[in-house]
Structure formats: structure tokens, C-alpha cells
Design a protein around this motif. Sequence first.
Motif, PDB file in Angstrom:
ATOM      1  N   ARG A   1       0.839  -1.210   0.000  1.00  0.00           N
ATOM      2  CA  ARG A   1       0.000   0.000   0.000  1.00  0.00           C
ATOM      3  C   ARG A   1       0.870   1.256   0.000  1.00  0.00           C
ATOM      4  O   ARG A   1       0.576   2.219  -0.726  1.00  0.00           O
TER       5      ARG A   1
ATOM      6  N   HIS B   1       2.251   1.778  -3.504  1.00  0.00           N
ATOM      7  CA  HIS B   1       1.254   2.294  -4.432  1.00  0.00           C
ATOM      8  C   HIS B   1       0.925   3.753  -4.127  1.00  0.00           C
ATOM      9  O   HIS B   1       0.765   4.568  -5.038  1.00  0.00           O
TER      10      HIS B   1
ATOM     11  N   GLU C   1      -4.087  -1.025  -7.256  1.00  0.00           N
ATOM     12  CA  GLU C   1      -3.221  -1.584  -6.229  1.00  0.00           C
ATOM     13  C   GLU C   1      -2.597  -2.925  -6.631  1.00  0.00           C
ATOM     14  O   GLU C   1      -1.944  -3.570  -5.821  1.00  0.00           O
TER      15      GLU C   1
END
Length: 215
Positions: free
Chosen positions: A29, A32, A40
Motif C-alpha cells: 500500500r 502504491h 493496487e
Amino acid sequence: MASPSTRDALLEQGALLFAREGVDRVTARQLHDAIGARNESALHYHFGGKAELVQEILRIHFAAVEARRAQLVAAIVAGDRTADLRTLVHALAVPMADDLESPLGRAHLRIVAQHSHPALAYQISFRGEAPAGQAVARWLREALAGLPDTVRAERFAALRVQLVSLFAARARLLDDEPAGHTTNELFVNNLIDMLVAGLSMSPSAETLASQTVNE
């Protein structure tokens, strides 16, 4: 100016994140978010996962260092300096030192240190894709042929650990406190001086005695 591709952005922003936060602590996460990816699955699509991204960052780093080292090796051969200890250590250090000049280069140096287990220092130096590094390592072994094998092995291990750890420490220093330090040129030349002195000094009686006991 064209924006970087998602793959290139992951390579760059991933390196900066891994250096700053530590590879183990960075999540998919975070990667990204760092590149502003809406999808994602970008990390998986381009690399397969975080571990593969790290390996590609390292591969790119080592290839760049090897290319710079190859130029120095060519000059060493042309000048017939394969037995000059300082020239050989210079050929190991200076290609790494170039990465101190940019945030991405410094990130690469810091990631290398994170992935350098102490046991690696005792393995054969450089792989098949690094002929320039292999040449320098071979010349170093020949230049230090007068040392007992066990002492030479310990000094080679110490050389590798010091190069990796001290360049990473310098990179972190420049990232965290960019002002008020000596120049990189002084840092590198002084480091080379110290490494050469450590490699070339005569073993003490204590070192020779302990080496004999352990054989």
C-alpha cells in the motif's frame, strides 16, 4: 517532460522508501501510495511482489556500478597497475562513491547494506556478470599473496563489510543532515587510505599465533 512509467516510478519511489523506512517495514500500500497508483495490483503486475522489486533495484544498482568499474579496470590494464594496491582499492570504492551524489544513488547504497548479511563477506567476491569486479578481486589477491591465507581472507571480508557499511552510513548522513560535512571527495580518499593501510600492514605476532592455532 514525460512522466515516468509506473514501473520506473516503482523502482525509484520504492528505493527511496526502502532506504528511509527499511525494506521489511514498507508495505505494498505504501508503494502504491508513493507513486499515486489507483490500481493496487501495479506492484504485482510489474514485478510479482515486493521481494522481486527489491531484487530488480539491486540488479540495476550493481549493473551501474559494474559499468563504472569496467572503465577503471580498462585504465588499470592500460597503465599496467594491476599490482598497485591503492589503485585497486580505488577501483572498488569510486564506482560506489558516484552514488553519493544523488538521492536515488544514496538509496541504493542504503538498500545494499540492508541486504548484506555478514556471511556474504566470506563468499567469493563478485558473480559472473561482474567481470570488472572479478578482475579487481583477483588482482587484490595477487597483490596480497604474501599474507597467510586465513589472514588474507579475514582482511578481504573486512574490506567488503567496510565498503558496504561505510558508504551506507555516508549516504544516510547526507540524506538526514545534508549540510556541514566534509566533501565526498575527502571522505572517499580518506576511506581508501584507511582500507589500503589495513590490507597492507604486517600481521602482528598475536594475529599470526591465533591463525596458526586455528588451522
